[in-house]
Design a protein around this motif. Structure first.
Motif, PDB file in Angstrom:
ATOM      1  N   GLY A  98      14.935  -3.211  13.085  1.00 51.64           N
ATOM      2  CA  GLY A  98      15.316  -2.271  14.131  1.00 51.64           C
ATOM      3  C   GLY A  98      16.778  -2.384  14.508  1.00 51.64           C
ATOM      4  O   GLY A  98      17.562  -3.078  13.851  1.00 51.64           O
ATOM      5  N   PRO A  99      17.184  -1.716  15.600  1.00 52.92           N
ATOM      6  CA  PRO A  99      18.570  -1.766  16.065  1.00 52.92           C
ATOM      7  C   PRO A  99      18.867  -3.096  16.742  1.00 52.92           C
ATOM      8  O   PRO A  99      17.957  -3.886  17.021  1.00 52.92           O
ATOM      9  CB  PRO A  99      18.634  -0.607  17.068  1.00 52.92           C
ATOM     10  N   HIS A 100      20.127  -3.350  17.026  1.00 52.07           N
ATOM     11  CA  HIS A 100      20.522  -4.627  17.628  1.00 52.07           C
ATOM     12  C   HIS A 100      20.194  -4.611  19.121  1.00 52.07           C
ATOM     13  O   HIS A 100      21.061  -4.413  19.981  1.00 52.07           O
ATOM     14  CB  HIS A 100      21.998  -4.913  17.406  1.00 52.07           C
ATOM     15  N   GLN A 101      18.927  -4.856  19.415  1.00 50.82           N
ATOM     16  CA  GLN A 101      18.438  -4.956  20.785  1.00 50.82           C
ATOM     17  C   GLN A 101      17.405  -6.075  20.860  1.00 50.82           C
ATOM     18  O   GLN A 101      16.843  -6.491  19.846  1.00 50.82           O
ATOM     19  CB  GLN A 101      17.789  -3.650  21.242  1.00 50.82           C
ATOM     20  N   GLY A 102      17.176  -6.546  22.080  1.00 55.86           N
ATOM     21  CA  GLY A 102      16.110  -7.510  22.315  1.00 55.86           C
ATOM     22  C   GLY A 102      14.968  -6.827  23.042  1.00 55.86           C
ATOM     23  O   GLY A 102      15.186  -5.913  23.849  1.00 55.86           O
ATOM     24  N   VAL A 103      13.746  -7.254  22.752  1.00 55.91           N
ATOM     25  CA  VAL A 103      12.562  -6.733  23.413  1.00 55.91           C
ATOM     26  C   VAL A 103      12.005  -7.833  24.308  1.00 55.91           C
ATOM     27  O   VAL A 103      11.789  -8.958  23.850  1.00 55.91           O
ATOM     28  CB  VAL A 103      11.495  -6.292  22.397  1.00 55.91           C
ATOM     29  N   MET A 104      11.790  -7.506  25.572  1.00 53.27           N
ATOM     30  CA  MET A 104      11.214  -8.457  26.511  1.00 53.27           C
ATOM     31  C   MET A 104       9.988  -7.817  27.158  1.00 53.27           C
ATOM     32  O   MET A 104      10.111  -6.816  27.872  1.00 53.27           O
ATOM     33  CB  MET A 104      12.236  -8.860  27.574  1.00 53.27           C
ATOM     34  N   ALA A 105       8.825  -8.382  26.888  1.00 55.13           N
ATOM     35  CA  ALA A 105       7.585  -7.912  27.495  1.00 55.13           C
ATOM     36  C   ALA A 105       7.255  -8.830  28.655  1.00 55.13           C
ATOM     37  O   ALA A 105       7.158 -10.051  28.487  1.00 55.13           O
ATOM     38  CB  ALA A 105       6.454  -7.916  26.468  1.00 55.13           C
ATOM     39  N   VAL A 106       7.113  -8.256  29.846  1.00 52.02           N
ATOM     40  CA  VAL A 106       6.863  -9.037  31.062  1.00 52.02           C
ATOM     41  C   VAL A 106       5.618  -8.485  31.756  1.00 52.02           C
ATOM     42  O   VAL A 106       5.519  -7.268  31.988  1.00 52.02           O
ATOM     43  CB  VAL A 106       8.058  -8.968  32.030  1.00 52.02           C
ATOM     44  N   ARG A 107       4.707  -9.384  32.103  1.00 49.74           N
ATOM     45  CA  ARG A 107       3.518  -8.952  32.841  1.00 49.74           C
ATOM     46  C   ARG A 107       3.965  -8.252  34.122  1.00 49.74           C
ATOM     47  O   ARG A 107       4.736  -8.825  34.910  1.00 49.74           O
ATOM     48  CB  ARG A 107       2.638 -10.165  33.158  1.00 49.74           C
ATOM     49  N   PRO A 108       3.528  -7.008  34.361  1.00 52.60           N
ATOM     50  CA  PRO A 108       4.045  -6.237  35.497  1.00 52.60           C
ATOM     51  C   PRO A 108       3.890  -6.936  36.845  1.00 52.60           C
ATOM     52  O   PRO A 108       4.777  -6.831  37.701  1.00 52.60           O
ATOM     53  CB  PRO A 108       3.235  -4.938  35.439  1.00 52.60           C
ATOM     54  N   SER A 109       2.796  -7.643  37.063  1.00 54.45           N
ATOM     55  CA  SER A 109       2.601  -8.325  38.347  1.00 54.45           C
ATOM     56  C   SER A 109       3.657  -9.397  38.564  1.00 54.45           C
ATOM     57  O   SER A 109       4.103  -9.625  39.700  1.00 54.45           O
ATOM     58  CB  SER A 109       1.197  -8.941  38.412  1.00 54.45           C
ATOM     59  N   LEU A 110       4.097 -10.066  37.482  1.00 52.27           N
ATOM     60  CA  LEU A 110       5.162 -11.058  37.587  1.00 52.27           C
ATOM     61  C   LEU A 110       6.507 -10.377  37.757  1.00 52.27           C
ATOM     62  O   LEU A 110       7.336 -10.798  38.576  1.00 52.27           O
ATOM     63  CB  LEU A 110       5.178 -11.957  36.353  1.00 52.27           C
ATOM     64  N   ALA A 111       6.746  -9.303  37.004  1.00 50.20           N
ATOM     65  CA  ALA A 111       8.015  -8.586  37.098  1.00 50.20           C
ATOM     66  C   ALA A 111       8.274  -8.097  38.521  1.00 50.20           C
ATOM     67  O   ALA A 111       9.421  -8.093  38.992  1.00 50.20           O
ATOM     68  CB  ALA A 111       8.033  -7.414  36.122  1.00 50.20           C
ATOM     69  N   SER A 112       7.207  -7.696  39.229  1.00 47.94           N
ATOM     70  CA  SER A 112       7.375  -7.197  40.593  1.00 47.94           C
ATOM     71  C   SER A 112       7.769  -8.300  41.567  1.00 47.94           C
ATOM     72  O   SER A 112       8.311  -8.005  42.647  1.00 47.94           O
ATOM     73  CB  SER A 112       6.078  -6.524  41.067  1.00 47.94           C
ATOM     74  N   GLU A 113       7.522  -9.561  41.198  1.00 50.38           N
ATOM     75  CA  GLU A 113       7.898 -10.690  42.066  1.00 50.38           C
ATOM     76  C   GLU A 113       9.325 -11.161  41.825  1.00 50.38           C
ATOM     77  O   GLU A 113       9.945 -11.740  42.727  1.00 50.38           O
ATOM     78  CB  GLU A 113       6.950 -11.869  41.824  1.00 50.38           C
ATOM     79  N   LEU A 114       9.858 -10.918  40.636  1.00 49.15           N
ATOM     80  CA  LEU A 114      11.180 -11.428  40.293  1.00 49.15           C
ATOM     81  C   LEU A 114      12.272 -10.551  40.904  1.00 49.15           C
ATOM     82  O   LEU A 114      12.152  -9.329  40.913  1.00 49.15           O
ATOM     83  CB  LEU A 114      11.355 -11.479  38.776  1.00 49.15           C
ATOM     84  N   PRO A 115      13.351 -11.161  41.396  1.00 47.99           N
ATOM     85  CA  PRO A 115      14.437 -10.360  41.982  1.00 47.99           C
ATOM     86  C   PRO A 115      15.152  -9.531  40.929  1.00 47.99           C
ATOM     87  O   PRO A 115      15.339  -9.963  39.793  1.00 47.99           O
ATOM     88  CB  PRO A 115      15.376 -11.415  42.590  1.00 47.99           C
ATOM     89  N   ASN A 116      15.581  -8.322  41.298  1.00 50.10           N
ATOM     90  CA  ASN A 116      16.265  -7.427  40.370  1.00 50.10           C
ATOM     91  C   ASN A 116      17.568  -8.041  39.897  1.00 50.10           C
ATOM     92  O   ASN A 116      18.270  -8.717  40.632  1.00 50.10           O
ATOM     93  CB  ASN A 116      16.561  -6.080  41.053  1.00 50.10           C
ATOM     94  N   GLN A 117      17.915  -7.746  38.637  1.00 44.79           N
ATOM     95  CA  GLN A 117      19.149  -8.244  38.047  1.00 44.79           C
ATOM     96  C   GLN A 117      20.118  -7.120  37.719  1.00 44.79           C
ATOM     97  O   GLN A 117      21.142  -7.337  37.093  1.00 44.79           O
ATOM     98  CB  GLN A 117      18.834  -9.059  36.776  1.00 44.79           C
ATOM     99  N   GLY A 118      19.774  -5.920  38.130  1.00 46.36           N
ATOM    100  CA  GLY A 118      20.631  -4.771  37.869  1.00 46.36           C
ATOM    101  C   GLY A 118      20.509  -3.791  39.022  1.00 46.36           C
ATOM    102  O   GLY A 118      20.639  -4.151  40.178  1.00 46.36           O
ATOM    103  N   HIS A 119      20.206  -2.537  38.673  1.00 46.51           N
ATOM    104  CA  HIS A 119      20.071  -1.515  39.721  1.00 46.51           C
ATOM    105  C   HIS A 119      18.883  -1.839  40.606  1.00 46.51           C
ATOM    106  O   HIS A 119      17.796  -2.116  40.130  1.00 46.51           O
ATOM    107  CB  HIS A 119      19.870  -0.144  39.065  1.00 46.51           C
TER     108      HIS A 119
END
Length: 249
Positions: free
Chosen positions: A228-249
């Protein structure tokens, strides 16, 4: 079920690199350098840069098409990993994604919390967790057997207790090539309430990970190592993602 023969001529025809005169006679085994992409990937990239390199999800046709292409990428990747679309996050690389993830965990963990790492990892994917020690997080190292390179799950038991919030380990080692029993490790971590972060960079090019079957909370790999293209794929369990502080917008 009868296995179909592998049609190497058909497969090679899908990769323009095999027809590139400057590469004639060369074979590349540099996994860290990624892989040459297929014609389908090159075609989509060419179309995007030619027709859809605009702000997506707008009201005009090119913008709508750009948004639809992004949605399709998330949907196809989710299908491949057997998770919902809300698990999928794309970033510049797995190292970059892990770095951002480490920053997010730094705002989620508290001083005195513990994180388990291994010495079977690539530093680019383990270093982000080790740097959490600067924030007062206790780093516990799950060490490999110095003779075999084996990461013994029984040794993990001695590191786990109620203070451990995350266990970070590779699906497969890029050093010794060992494939670790992810599901078994995940169950051990879950019994103590810890989340699991799996570096799949060295496994994904050789196998298709079923994330629901593995049971992990986060799985990372590099798209450019799976044609594929030069990118990374990160799969995060949605319930955990909602607890982590935003790192962008």
């Amino acid at each position: 079920m009868t296995a179909l023969p592998l049609d190497t001529d058909l497969i090679r025809a899908e990769f323009p690199a095999f027809r590139e005169p400057s590469l004639d006679g060369w074979a590349f085994f540099e996994n860290a350098g990624g892989s040459y992409t297929s014609q389908q990937v090159l075609g989509r990239l060419e179309h995007y840069y030619r027709a859809n390199k605009v702000q997506p999800y707008g009201f005009y046709p090119a913008s709508r098409e750009a948004g639809a292409a992004m949605d399709l990428a998330h949907r196809r990747m989710a299908q491949a990993l057997n998770v919902g679309m809300d698990w999928i996050h794309f970033g510049p690389s797995t190292s970059g994604n892990t770095y951002a993830l480490g920053h997010a965990f730094a705002g989620w963990l508290k001083p005195g919390d513990a994180v388990v790492v291994t010495n079977q990892d690539h530093e680019a994917n383990g270093g982000a967790w080790r740097r959490l020690a600067d924030r007062g997080v206790v780093i516990r190292e799950w060490q490999v057997d110095p003779v075999t390179g084996h990461l013994d799950p029984a040794a993990l038991d001695k590191l786990l207790d109620s203070k451990v919030r995350a266990v970070c380990f590779p699906h497969a080692s890029n050093i010794v090539g060992e494939i670790n029993p992810v599901h078994e490790i995940v169950q051990k971590a879950k019994s103590y309430g810890a989340v699991t972060v799996v570096d799949g960079v060295s496994y994904a090019p050789h196998g298709l990970p079923d994330l629901l079957e593995l049971g992990c909370d986060i799985y990372l790999f590099s798209a450019y190592k799976v044609y594929g293209p030069h990118q990374g794929v990160m799969a995060v369990r949605p319930s955990l993602a909602s607890e982590l502080p935003n790192q962008g917008h």
